[in-house]
Design a protein around this motif. Structure first.
Motif, PDB file in Angstrom:
ATOM      1  N   MET A  24       0.837  -1.194   0.000  1.00 46.89           N
ATOM      2  CA  MET A  24       0.000   0.000   0.000  1.00 46.89           C
ATOM      3  C   MET A  24       0.880   1.255   0.000  1.00 46.89           C
ATOM      4  SD  MET A  24       0.783  -1.157   3.140  1.00 46.89           S
ATOM      5  CE  MET A  24      -0.510  -2.307   3.588  1.00 46.89           C
ATOM      6  N   PRO A  25       0.328   2.435  -0.237  1.00 51.48           N
ATOM      7  CA  PRO A  25       1.131   3.669  -0.128  1.00 51.48           C
ATOM      8  C   PRO A  25       1.750   3.781   1.263  1.00 51.48           C
ATOM      9  CG  PRO A  25      -0.961   4.122  -1.189  1.00 51.48           C
ATOM     10  CD  PRO A  25      -1.055   2.712  -0.691  1.00 51.48           C
ATOM     11  N   ASP A  26       2.928   4.341   1.339  1.00 52.80           N
ATOM     12  CA  ASP A  26       3.631   4.436   2.624  1.00 52.80           C
ATOM     13  C   ASP A  26       2.780   5.096   3.704  1.00 52.80           C
ATOM     14  OD1 ASP A  26       5.759   3.256   1.418  1.00 52.80           O
ATOM     15  OD2 ASP A  26       6.925   5.095   1.169  1.00 52.80           O
ATOM     16  N   ALA A  27       2.015   6.108   3.333  1.00 52.33           N
ATOM     17  CA  ALA A  27       1.208   6.829   4.319  1.00 52.33           C
ATOM     18  C   ALA A  27       0.105   5.966   4.906  1.00 52.33           C
ATOM     19  CB  ALA A  27       0.598   8.083   3.678  1.00 52.33           C
ATOM     20  N   GLU A  28      -0.219   4.846   4.233  1.00 53.13           N
ATOM     21  CA  GLU A  28      -1.291   3.972   4.700  1.00 53.13           C
ATOM     22  C   GLU A  28      -0.765   2.704   5.363  1.00 53.13           C
ATOM     23  OE1 GLU A  28      -3.847   3.179   1.406  1.00 53.13           O
ATOM     24  OE2 GLU A  28      -4.052   5.310   0.866  1.00 53.13           O
ATOM     25  N   ALA A  29       0.544   2.554   5.437  1.00 51.81           N
ATOM     26  CA  ALA A  29       1.128   1.348   6.025  1.00 51.81           C
ATOM     27  C   ALA A  29       0.828   1.285   7.524  1.00 51.81           C
ATOM     28  CB  ALA A  29       2.635   1.337   5.802  1.00 51.81           C
ATOM     29  N   PRO A  30       0.628   0.080   8.063  1.00 54.54           N
ATOM     30  CA  PRO A  30       0.328  -0.049   9.489  1.00 54.54           C
ATOM     31  C   PRO A  30       1.557   0.213  10.353  1.00 54.54           C
ATOM     32  CG  PRO A  30       0.632  -2.211   8.524  1.00 54.54           C
ATOM     33  CD  PRO A  30       0.664  -1.229   7.385  1.00 54.54           C
ATOM     34  N   ARG A  31       1.321   0.624  11.595  1.00 57.86           N
ATOM     35  CA  ARG A  31       2.427   0.741  12.546  1.00 57.86           C
ATOM     36  C   ARG A  31       2.912  -0.655  12.897  1.00 57.86           C
ATOM     37  NH1 ARG A  31       2.265   5.537  16.396  1.00 57.86           N
ATOM     38  NH2 ARG A  31       2.781   3.980  17.944  1.00 57.86           N
ATOM     39  N   LEU A  32       4.237  -0.785  12.984  1.00 59.67           N
ATOM     40  CA  LEU A  32       4.844  -2.083  13.231  1.00 59.67           C
ATOM     41  C   LEU A  32       5.566  -2.110  14.574  1.00 59.67           C
ATOM     42  CD1 LEU A  32       6.423  -2.666   9.703  1.00 59.67           C
ATOM     43  CD2 LEU A  32       4.273  -3.623  10.558  1.00 59.67           C
ATOM     44  N   LEU A  33       5.584  -3.275  15.178  1.00 60.24           N
ATOM     45  CA  LEU A  33       6.332  -3.494  16.411  1.00 60.24           C
ATOM     46  C   LEU A  33       7.434  -4.496  16.129  1.00 60.24           C
ATOM     47  CD1 LEU A  33       6.624  -3.158  19.533  1.00 60.24           C
ATOM     48  CD2 LEU A  33       5.152  -5.174  19.736  1.00 60.24           C
ATOM     49  N   CYS A  34       8.668  -4.139  16.438  1.00 61.85           N
ATOM     50  CA  CYS A  34       9.794  -5.052  16.267  1.00 61.85           C
ATOM     51  C   CYS A  34       9.826  -6.021  17.448  1.00 61.85           C
ATOM     52  CB  CYS A  34      11.109  -4.280  16.191  1.00 61.85           C
ATOM     53  SG  CYS A  34      12.563  -5.342  16.045  1.00 61.85           S
ATOM     54  N   GLY A  40      22.330  -6.734  16.614  1.00 62.94           N
ATOM     55  CA  GLY A  40      22.125  -5.313  16.840  1.00 62.94           C
ATOM     56  C   GLY A  40      21.187  -4.635  15.870  1.00 62.94           C
ATOM     57  N   LYS A  41      20.524  -5.421  14.992  1.00 62.46           N
ATOM     58  CA  LYS A  41      19.633  -4.834  13.996  1.00 62.46           C
ATOM     59  C   LYS A  41      18.228  -5.434  14.114  1.00 62.46           C
ATOM     60  CE  LYS A  41      23.391  -4.102  10.688  1.00 62.46           C
ATOM     61  NZ  LYS A  41      23.894  -4.387   9.313  1.00 62.46           N
ATOM     62  N   PRO A  42      17.180  -4.622  13.886  1.00 57.56           N
ATOM     63  CA  PRO A  42      15.816  -5.161  13.929  1.00 57.56           C
ATOM     64  C   PRO A  42      15.616  -6.189  12.824  1.00 57.56           C
ATOM     65  CG  PRO A  42      15.814  -2.943  13.016  1.00 57.56           C
ATOM     66  CD  PRO A  42      17.200  -3.187  13.531  1.00 57.56           C
ATOM     67  N   LEU A  43      14.915  -7.283  13.156  1.00 52.11           N
ATOM     68  CA  LEU A  43      14.792  -8.368  12.187  1.00 52.11           C
ATOM     69  C   LEU A  43      13.347  -8.781  11.909  1.00 52.11           C
ATOM     70  CD1 LEU A  43      16.305 -10.382  10.399  1.00 52.11           C
ATOM     71  CD2 LEU A  43      16.366 -11.950  12.346  1.00 52.11           C
ATOM     72  N   SER A  44      12.519  -8.926  12.953  1.00 48.61           N
ATOM     73  CA  SER A  44      11.163  -9.444  12.759  1.00 48.61           C
ATOM     74  C   SER A  44      10.129  -8.523  13.379  1.00 48.61           C
ATOM     75  CB  SER A  44      11.033 -10.848  13.366  1.00 48.61           C
ATOM     76  OG  SER A  44      11.902 -11.750  12.716  1.00 48.61           O
ATOM     77  N   TYR A  45       8.957  -8.488  12.733  1.00 51.01           N
ATOM     78  CA  TYR A  45       7.931  -7.530  13.119  1.00 51.01           C
ATOM     79  C   TYR A  45       6.539  -8.175  13.087  1.00 51.01           C
ATOM     80  CZ  TYR A  45      11.621  -4.321  11.475  1.00 51.01           C
ATOM     81  OH  TYR A  45      12.811  -3.673  11.259  1.00 51.01           O
ATOM     82  N   LEU A  46       5.617  -7.522  13.782  1.00 51.60           N
ATOM     83  CA  LEU A  46       4.188  -7.725  13.571  1.00 51.60           C
ATOM     84  C   LEU A  46       3.525  -6.362  13.689  1.00 51.60           C
ATOM     85  CD1 LEU A  46       3.722  -7.560  16.762  1.00 51.60           C
ATOM     86  CD2 LEU A  46       3.293  -9.996  16.672  1.00 51.60           C
ATOM     87  N   THR A  47       2.274  -6.264  13.270  1.00 57.92           N
ATOM     88  CA  THR A  47       1.606  -4.963  13.388  1.00 57.92           C
ATOM     89  C   THR A  47       1.269  -4.711  14.851  1.00 57.92           C
ATOM     90  OG1 THR A  47      -0.648  -5.822  13.133  1.00 57.92           O
ATOM     91  CG2 THR A  47       0.575  -5.296  11.105  1.00 57.92           C
ATOM     92  N   GLU A  48       1.084  -3.450  15.198  1.00 55.50           N
ATOM     93  CA  GLU A  48       0.724  -3.131  16.581  1.00 55.50           C
ATOM     94  C   GLU A  48      -0.607  -3.769  16.958  1.00 55.50           C
ATOM     95  OE1 GLU A  48       0.856   1.026  17.416  1.00 55.50           O
ATOM     96  OE2 GLU A  48       3.008   0.977  17.822  1.00 55.50           O
ATOM     97  N   ALA A  49      -1.542  -3.821  15.999  1.00 58.81           N
ATOM     98  CA  ALA A  49      -2.830  -4.467  16.273  1.00 58.81           C
ATOM     99  C   ALA A  49      -2.626  -5.942  16.564  1.00 58.81           C
ATOM    100  CB  ALA A  49      -3.769  -4.280  15.088  1.00 58.81           C
ATOM    101  N   ALA A  50      -1.778  -6.609  15.778  1.00 57.78           N
ATOM    102  CA  ALA A  50      -1.491  -8.028  16.017  1.00 57.78           C
ATOM    103  C   ALA A  50      -0.817  -8.217  17.368  1.00 57.78           C
ATOM    104  CB  ALA A  50      -0.612  -8.577  14.906  1.00 57.78           C
ATOM    105  N   ALA A  51       0.034  -7.270  17.753  1.00 58.89           N
ATOM    106  CA  ALA A  51       0.709  -7.366  19.046  1.00 58.89           C
ATOM    107  C   ALA A  51      -0.296  -7.407  20.192  1.00 58.89           C
ATOM    108  CB  ALA A  51       1.661  -6.191  19.225  1.00 58.89           C
TER     109      ALA A  51
END
Length: 286
Positions: A24-34, A40-51
């Protein structure tokens, strides 16, 4: 009454940056939680809603992360909610209880593998001999239980996985292509066997599961209700079963949809159990 929720992690609940599928357009992308950091680098995510939904599962069900990751790889993942008492790693080779591998379970698994399939050394030798350095990035063994290759997918010949599957089948091994990894796993090494053991220990009367790959098929088949995303090996093959729901979403959106379905079903089960306890108490007072 207790419900057990056993879910695969990678490409089912959590996603690497490459697997997010944010089309989707960047402005519509969901907030993510790492939820995972590696070197030392972020690797895996889920959406804040999924969290939030995963955290709720920890309160309404026996939530069991169920993964092909080794225990060391699993411990890098920090899911929202209370720490799960049980976790299944190495495709069922390790049953973690309060973070520690159960030695009796692990020994029983090793005994079963020794009696029923070709040895790991034979399979690893075949992988090493047939993999082309042009597309092979790494060759690894996990917990002396199974082997996998990390490959450059764009250069991997379409026929390689098919030929490897034909070779492995009579030797009692399963082949699975997940992202950049080609897994060779003994058929007796299953997530469903470990889930059955957790169900016994937890006294659960209903099992909900989720997964995306061929290594998750037995996990989904063994459940009362199960879900798979709109991507992955199972989706590509059109695999399904009467009690399995195929969500339409793909990428991290599928993870959120699956977390929502699991949470809603577990919450209904928990509410029903609570009502029955209240009725039982009321009858006792009468």
């Amino acid at each position: 009454m207790t419900v057990l929720v056993a879910s695969d992690l990678d490409r089912t609940l959590i996603y690497s940056a490459a697997a997010l599928g944010l089309d989707m357009p960047d402005a519509e992308a969901p907030r993510l939680l790492c939820v995972e950091v590696y070197q030392g680098k972020p690797l895996s995510y889920l959406t804040e809603a999924a969290a939030g939904l995963v955290a709720e599962l920890g309160r309404t069900a026996v939530f069991v992360p169920t993964t092909t990751r080794t225990p060391e790889q699993y411990r890098r993942v920090h899911l929202p909610g209370p720490p799960p008492r049980f976790a299944i790693c190495a495709n069922g080779g390790h049953l973690l209880v309060d973070g520690e591998s159960d030695p009796e379970w692990h020994a029983a698994v090793r005994g079963a593998l020794a009696d029923s399939c070709a040895p790991l050394e034979e399979v690893r030798a075949h992988l090493t001999a047939t993999a082309d350095p042009a597309w092979l990035l790494k060759e690894r063994v996990a917990e002396d239980l199974f082997a996998y290759l990390v490959v450059e997918r764009k250069l991997l010949p379409d026929e390689y996985v098919k030929e490897l599957t034909v070779w492995a089948e009579p030797r009692g091994w399963t082949v699975s292509l997940q992202g950049r990894k080609i897994y060779a796993v003994p058929k007796p090494l299953t997530k469903s066997a470990a889930v059955a053991e957790v169900k016994r220990r937890a006294g659960a009367d209903e099992v909900l599961t989720a997964g995306d790959s061929f290594l998750d098929a037995d996990l989904l088949e063994a459940a009362d209700h199960a879900w798979r995303p709109g991507h992955g090996e199972l989706a590509t093959a059109g695999w399904t079963a009467p009690h399995v729901t195929a969500v339409e979403e793909q990428g991290v959106a599928a993870g959120e949809a699956i977390a929502r379905a699991l949470s809603e079903h577990a919450s209904l089960h928990w509410a029903k159990a609570r009502r029955e306890v209240i009725r039982a108490v009321s009858r006792g007072r009468d």
